[in-house]
Design a protein around this motif. Structure first.
Motif, PDB file in Angstrom:
ATOM      1  N   LEU A 190       0.822  -1.206   0.000  1.00 34.46           N
ATOM      2  CA  LEU A 190       0.000   0.000   0.000  1.00 34.46           C
ATOM      3  C   LEU A 190       0.860   1.261   0.000  1.00 34.46           C
ATOM      4  O   LEU A 190       1.810   1.380   0.766  1.00 34.46           O
ATOM      5  CB  LEU A 190      -0.913  -0.001   1.226  1.00 34.46           C
ATOM      6  CG  LEU A 190      -1.848   1.175   1.410  1.00 34.46           C
ATOM      7  CD1 LEU A 190      -2.811   1.286   0.242  1.00 34.46           C
ATOM      8  CD2 LEU A 190      -2.618   1.023   2.705  1.00 34.46           C
ATOM      9  N   VAL A 191       0.514   2.200  -0.896  1.00 32.78           N
ATOM     10  CA  VAL A 191       1.169   3.503  -0.967  1.00 32.78           C
ATOM     11  C   VAL A 191       0.086   4.561  -0.831  1.00 32.78           C
ATOM     12  O   VAL A 191      -0.793   4.658  -1.686  1.00 32.78           O
ATOM     13  CB  VAL A 191       1.926   3.683  -2.301  1.00 32.78           C
ATOM     14  CG1 VAL A 191       2.594   5.042  -2.357  1.00 32.78           C
ATOM     15  CG2 VAL A 191       2.933   2.586  -2.498  1.00 32.78           C
ATOM     16  N   LYS A 192       0.136   5.345   0.250  1.00 33.44           N
ATOM     17  CA  LYS A 192      -0.879   6.367   0.495  1.00 33.44           C
ATOM     18  C   LYS A 192      -0.327   7.729   0.099  1.00 33.44           C
ATOM     19  O   LYS A 192       0.802   8.071   0.424  1.00 33.44           O
ATOM     20  CB  LYS A 192      -1.254   6.393   1.971  1.00 33.44           C
ATOM     21  CG  LYS A 192      -1.884   5.115   2.469  1.00 33.44           C
ATOM     22  CD  LYS A 192      -2.191   5.202   3.947  1.00 33.44           C
ATOM     23  CE  LYS A 192      -2.762   3.904   4.469  1.00 33.44           C
ATOM     24  NZ  LYS A 192      -3.013   3.946   5.910  1.00 33.44           N
ATOM     25  N   GLY A 246      -5.264  14.041  -2.773  1.00 33.07           N
ATOM     26  CA  GLY A 246      -6.636  13.796  -2.354  1.00 33.07           C
ATOM     27  C   GLY A 246      -6.826  12.468  -1.654  1.00 33.07           C
ATOM     28  O   GLY A 246      -7.926  11.929  -1.634  1.00 33.07           O
ATOM     29  N   GLY A 247      -5.776  11.899  -1.098  1.00 34.46           N
ATOM     30  CA  GLY A 247      -5.883  10.653  -0.348  1.00 34.46           C
ATOM     31  C   GLY A 247      -5.971   9.407  -1.199  1.00 34.46           C
ATOM     32  O   GLY A 247      -6.479   8.384  -0.745  1.00 34.46           O
ATOM     33  N   ILE A 248      -5.481   9.463  -2.431  1.00 39.74           N
ATOM     34  CA  ILE A 248      -5.540   8.291  -3.308  1.00 39.74           C
ATOM     35  C   ILE A 248      -4.581   7.222  -2.812  1.00 39.74           C
ATOM     36  O   ILE A 248      -3.543   7.519  -2.223  1.00 39.74           O
ATOM     37  CB  ILE A 248      -5.250   8.677  -4.773  1.00 39.74           C
ATOM     38  CG1 ILE A 248      -5.614   7.539  -5.706  1.00 39.74           C
ATOM     39  CG2 ILE A 248      -3.815   9.096  -4.954  1.00 39.74           C
ATOM     40  CD1 ILE A 248      -5.756   7.959  -7.146  1.00 39.74           C
ATOM     41  N   ARG A 249      -4.951   5.972  -3.025  1.00 44.24           N
ATOM     42  CA  ARG A 249      -4.139   4.840  -2.586  1.00 44.24           C
ATOM     43  C   ARG A 249      -3.689   4.037  -3.791  1.00 44.24           C
ATOM     44  O   ARG A 249      -4.499   3.622  -4.607  1.00 44.24           O
ATOM     45  CB  ARG A 249      -4.949   3.954  -1.652  1.00 44.24           C
ATOM     46  CG  ARG A 249      -5.297   4.624  -0.374  1.00 44.24           C
ATOM     47  CD  ARG A 249      -6.191   3.759   0.455  1.00 44.24           C
ATOM     48  NE  ARG A 249      -6.277   4.297   1.786  1.00 44.24           N
ATOM     49  CZ  ARG A 249      -6.549   3.567   2.848  1.00 44.24           C
ATOM     50  NH1 ARG A 249      -6.789   2.291   2.717  1.00 44.24           N
ATOM     51  NH2 ARG A 249      -6.599   4.133   4.022  1.00 44.24           N
ATOM     52  N   PHE A 250      -2.382   3.821  -3.863  1.00 47.88           N
ATOM     53  CA  PHE A 250      -1.795   3.020  -4.924  1.00 47.88           C
ATOM     54  C   PHE A 250      -1.263   1.717  -4.357  1.00 47.88           C
ATOM     55  O   PHE A 250      -1.157   1.561  -3.141  1.00 47.88           O
ATOM     56  CB  PHE A 250      -0.657   3.777  -5.610  1.00 47.88           C
ATOM     57  CG  PHE A 250      -1.109   4.985  -6.360  1.00 47.88           C
ATOM     58  CD1 PHE A 250      -1.817   4.862  -7.537  1.00 47.88           C
ATOM     59  CD2 PHE A 250      -0.829   6.255  -5.893  1.00 47.88           C
ATOM     60  CE1 PHE A 250      -2.243   5.970  -8.233  1.00 47.88           C
ATOM     61  CE2 PHE A 250      -1.243   7.368  -6.580  1.00 47.88           C
ATOM     62  CZ  PHE A 250      -1.949   7.227  -7.750  1.00 47.88           C
ATOM     63  N   SER A 251      -0.924   0.787  -5.231  1.00 51.72           N
ATOM     64  CA  SER A 251      -0.408  -0.504  -4.812  1.00 51.72           C
ATOM     65  C   SER A 251       0.867  -0.823  -5.589  1.00 51.72           C
ATOM     66  O   SER A 251       0.951  -0.576  -6.784  1.00 51.72           O
ATOM     67  CB  SER A 251      -1.446  -1.592  -5.068  1.00 51.72           C
ATOM     68  OG  SER A 251      -0.919  -2.849  -4.743  1.00 51.72           O
TER      69      SER A 251
END
Length: 156
Positions: free
Chosen positions: A24-26, A31-36
């Motif tokens: 998880l990459v926050k 805008g608080g998007i979360r990447f993987s």
């Protein structure tokens, strides 16, 4: 990787690890998007559908050697043994891109694996192949207008 057994559903595993896991990459700035960073995540967006470490069946696409593409798939039968749970198919750079698209589409959808990942897998292969191409040189800008043409002629 997350240990999964037959007694625990992948939905339960997702509920436990969705807010904190190694992939998880926050980003609060965006805008608080979360990447993987999961290698089996085709879109790099942190969602249940594309989370490869949670699902029993998952597909990943990475750049290979010599402009090739490496397609990684997860075996549903070998969930208990992480070392044997993935298979890799490498397509060399000499193959045509359309042939690679067709092979990836067949591997994901037509064999009954994960038909919902077909479009994402093909778009990921397309992005990898596009990134491996040499960029075209940018042409010189032509002077526009009478003054610019006169100044360019005077400099030469």
């Amino acid at each position: 990787m997350v240990f999964s057994s037959n007694a625990v559903s992948s939905d339960l595993i997702w509920e436990v690890v969705r807010s904190n896991n190694a992939y998880l990459v926050k980003r609060k700035e965006s805008g608080g998007i979360r990447f993987s960073r999961d290698p089996l995540n085709l879109t790099n967006v942190h969602t249940r559908k594309y989370a490869g470490f949670v699902n029993d069946k998952a597909v990943g696409v990475q750049a290979g050697e010599k402009n090739g593409v490496k397609v990684i798939s997860k075996k549903a039968s070998a969930v208990q043994t992480p070392a044997k749970s993935t298979t890799e198919v490498t397509h060399n750079g000499g193959q045509s891109t359309r042939k690679i698209y067709k092979t990836v589409a067949n591997q994901t959808a037509q064999s009954g694996y994960r038909a919902d990942l077909r479009e994402a897998a093909i778009s990921r292969v397309s992005a990898v192949r596009k990134s491996q191409k040499e960029p075209k040189p940018t042409p010189e800008k032509k002077p526009r207008g009478a003054k610019a043409k006169k100044a360019a002629a005077g400099e030469s």
